[in-house]
Design an enzyme around this catalytic site. Structure first.
Site, mmCIF file in Angstrom:
data_model
loop_
_atom_site.group_PDB
_atom_site.id
_atom_site.type_symbol
_atom_site.label_atom_id
_atom_site.label_comp_id
_atom_site.label_asym_id
_atom_site.label_seq_id
_atom_site.Cartn_x
_atom_site.Cartn_y
_atom_site.Cartn_z
ATOM 1 N N ASP A 78 -10.199 -5.763 -18.663
ATOM 2 C CA ASP A 78 -10.782 -5.741 -20.007
ATOM 3 C C ASP A 78 -12.273 -5.386 -19.972
ATOM 4 O O ASP A 78 -12.973 -5.699 -19.008
ATOM 5 C CB ASP A 78 -10.586 -7.126 -20.650
ATOM 6 N N GLY A 79 -12.746 -4.764 -21.053
ATOM 7 C CA GLY A 79 -14.180 -4.530 -21.213
ATOM 8 C C GLY A 79 -14.615 -3.077 -21.080
ATOM 9 O O GLY A 79 -15.811 -2.782 -21.088
ATOM 10 N N ASN A 80 -13.640 -2.172 -20.987
ATOM 11 C CA ASN A 80 -14.002 -0.750 -20.833
ATOM 12 C C ASN A 80 -14.829 -0.246 -22.009
ATOM 13 O O ASN A 80 -15.839 0.457 -21.832
ATOM 14 C CB ASN A 80 -12.739 0.121 -20.757
ATOM 15 N N ARG B 123 -16.594 -1.984 -24.296
ATOM 16 C CA ARG B 123 -17.928 -2.608 -24.392
ATOM 17 C C ARG B 123 -18.881 -2.038 -23.344
ATOM 18 O O ARG B 123 -20.057 -1.831 -23.588
ATOM 19 C CB ARG B 123 -17.812 -4.134 -24.224
ATOM 20 N N HIS C 179 -12.996 3.925 -20.057
ATOM 21 C CA HIS C 179 -11.633 4.027 -19.514
ATOM 22 C C HIS C 179 -11.621 4.898 -18.249
ATOM 23 O O HIS C 179 -10.943 4.587 -17.276
ATOM 24 C CB HIS C 179 -10.680 4.604 -20.565
ATOM 25 N N SER D 275 -1.244 -2.532 -24.037
ATOM 26 C CA SER D 275 -0.394 -3.591 -24.600
ATOM 27 C C SER D 275 0.327 -3.075 -25.844
ATOM 28 O O SER D 275 -0.044 -2.032 -26.416
ATOM 29 C CB SER D 275 -1.251 -4.800 -24.971
ATOM 30 N N GLU E 189 0.013 -4.216 -28.587
ATOM 31 C CA GLU E 189 -0.960 -4.303 -29.683
ATOM 32 C C GLU E 189 -1.973 -3.138 -29.654
ATOM 33 O O GLU E 189 -2.663 -2.887 -30.647
ATOM 34 C CB GLU E 189 -1.734 -5.632 -29.611
ATOM 35 N N ASN E 190 -2.075 -2.454 -28.517
ATOM 36 C CA ASN E 190 -3.075 -1.378 -28.415
ATOM 37 C C ASN E 190 -2.792 -0.177 -29.327
ATOM 38 O O ASN E 190 -3.669 0.655 -29.563
ATOM 39 C CB ASN E 190 -3.226 -0.901 -26.956
ATOM 40 N N ARG F 218 -8.976 -11.998 -15.122
ATOM 41 C CA ARG F 218 -9.312 -11.320 -16.387
ATOM 42 C C ARG F 218 -10.808 -11.032 -16.389
ATOM 43 O O ARG F 218 -11.625 -11.929 -16.190
ATOM 44 C CB ARG F 218 -8.946 -12.173 -17.601
ATOM 45 N N ARG G 145 -8.336 -15.573 -22.806
ATOM 46 C CA ARG G 145 -7.006 -15.484 -23.417
ATOM 47 C C ARG G 145 -6.048 -14.793 -22.447
ATOM 48 O O ARG G 145 -6.479 -14.047 -21.563
ATOM 49 C CB ARG G 145 -7.011 -14.581 -24.659
HETATM 50 C C1 FPP Z 1 -9.266 -2.728 -21.945
HETATM 51 O O1 FPP Z 1 -10.587 -2.459 -22.281
HETATM 52 C C2 FPP Z 1 -8.692 -1.576 -21.252
HETATM 53 C C3 FPP Z 1 -7.637 -0.833 -21.692
HETATM 54 C C4 FPP Z 1 -6.925 -1.083 -22.964
HETATM 55 C C5 FPP Z 1 -7.154 0.319 -20.924
HETATM 56 C C6 FPP Z 1 -7.143 0.088 -19.450
HETATM 57 C C7 FPP Z 1 -6.766 1.343 -18.778
HETATM 58 C C8 FPP Z 1 -7.331 1.774 -17.634
HETATM 59 C C9 FPP Z 1 -8.358 1.076 -16.866
HETATM 60 C C10 FPP Z 1 -6.821 3.037 -17.080
HETATM 61 C C11 FPP Z 1 -5.709 2.762 -16.128
HETATM 62 C C12 FPP Z 1 -5.089 4.032 -15.718
HETATM 63 C C13 FPP Z 1 -3.866 4.114 -15.157
HETATM 64 C C14 FPP Z 1 -3.315 5.419 -14.774
HETATM 65 C C15 FPP Z 1 -3.053 2.922 -14.910
HETATM 66 P P1 FPP Z 1 -10.949 -2.364 -23.828
HETATM 67 O O2 FPP Z 1 -10.849 -0.943 -24.238
HETATM 68 O O3 FPP Z 1 -10.095 -3.322 -24.586
HETATM 69 O O4 FPP Z 1 -12.437 -2.813 -23.813
HETATM 70 P P2 FPP Z 1 -13.182 -3.657 -24.943
HETATM 71 O O5 FPP Z 1 -12.505 -4.997 -24.996
HETATM 72 O O6 FPP Z 1 -14.579 -3.730 -24.428
HETATM 73 O O7 FPP Z 1 -13.051 -2.890 -26.215
#
Ligand code: FPP
Length: 267
Positions: A32-34, A36, A49, A77, A79-80, A200, A206
């Protein structure tokens, strides 16, 4: 140069603290956190990502070296889908692009790759590369990477219950025969032992509909570090923390949080 030296020193210090015989054999990760991470840098979320993929590659390598046998990561997920369609499309394209680019190396490294979730809504091209990647790597023995996409723990449990009900109505299963083992066998993760550790990132406390059944007794490690900043050092910290836990599984007596060397952790 100086900071690289410090981090190499910290790496080996932390690595020495790890009891190599008690490394969890199955680790689950909510990456999580990509978004942000990217926003903090004034970049589009997609940059987070992209960076997240590099981190995943590093963590697979480190896990393998530590003799952890299975990683299960939450990549998308159920939910995504509520995210803006541009981000959903970006993620779907990213999965396809990364798989195409990396599958040869994944296979050479004897990694078995498995996708867990309802793949039906994904485009044909992604389903096709997923299918060929799973087929190509199905007999690989060194390591298993489970990627959860369009996955939801509740949906998985409902599906298992429905399948058991159908079998019961058909007279194949008596209600008295329904136990944890039978229920487990109907889950998408059948044949895979439960994770000993859930990591996490990004500080959220969560489970977010991830592996609801399978995480029943897993140790949970939450770090404030955002996934794109996660690395070998942070991974070592999670394992050291795990090794300090007293795993009692609801009893009063400590059981060693030792992983069973000869267990088969993947199907
Ligand atoms: C959550 O961060 C991350 C995701 C929903 C995507 C994760 C996917 C990858 C790391 C790529 C993996 C690639 C393969 C091929 C398996 P967020 O976007 O919810 O971050 P945020 O909570 O800061 O908005």
């Amino acid at each position: 140069m100086r900071s690289q030296k410090i981090s190499t020193k910290e790496n080996s210090k932390l690595s020495n603290e790890i009891d190599k015989l008690r490394v969890p054999k199955h680790i689950a990760i909510i990456m999580d956190g990509n978004g942000r991470w990217a926003s903090k840098k004034g970049l589009p979320r997609s940059f987070g990502h992209n960076k997240g993929v590099n981190v995943l590659k590093e963590i697979i390598k480190v896990s393998k070296n530590l003799d952890c046998q299975v990683l299960t990561v939450y990549a998308f997920s159920t939910e995504n889908w509520t995210r803006p369609s541009t981000e959903v499309d970006f993620l779907i394209n990213l999965f396809e692009k990364v798989l195409k680019k990396e599958i040869t190396e994944i296979h050479q490294e004897s990694i078995k790759i498995k996708f867990i979730g309802d793949l039906s809504p994904f485009p044909k091209a992604l389903k096709s590369i997923i299918n060929s990647s799973e087929t190509l790597t199905k007999n690989n023995k060194n390591f298993t990477l489970n990627i959860c996409v369009n996955y939801g723990g509740r949906q998985e449990i409902v599906k298992a219950a429905r399948e058991i009900a159908i079998k019961s109505l058909a007279g194949e299963i008596k209600p008295s025969e329904i136990d944890e083992q039978l229920f487990n066998s109907q889950l998408l993760t059948h044949g895979i032992k439960d994770p000993e550790l859930l990591i996490r990132t990004s500080g959220e406390k969560r489970i977010s509909n991830f592996l609801l059944w399978q995480l029943a007794y897993s140790e949970i490690y939450i770090t404030d570090v955002l996934w794109p900043d996660f690395n070998e050092i942070e991974f070592f910290k999670a394992i050291i923390d795990y090794q300090s836990r007293d795993r009692r599984f609801g009893g009063i007596q400590s059981l060693p949080n030792k992983s069973c060397k000869d267990s088969n952790y993947s199907s």
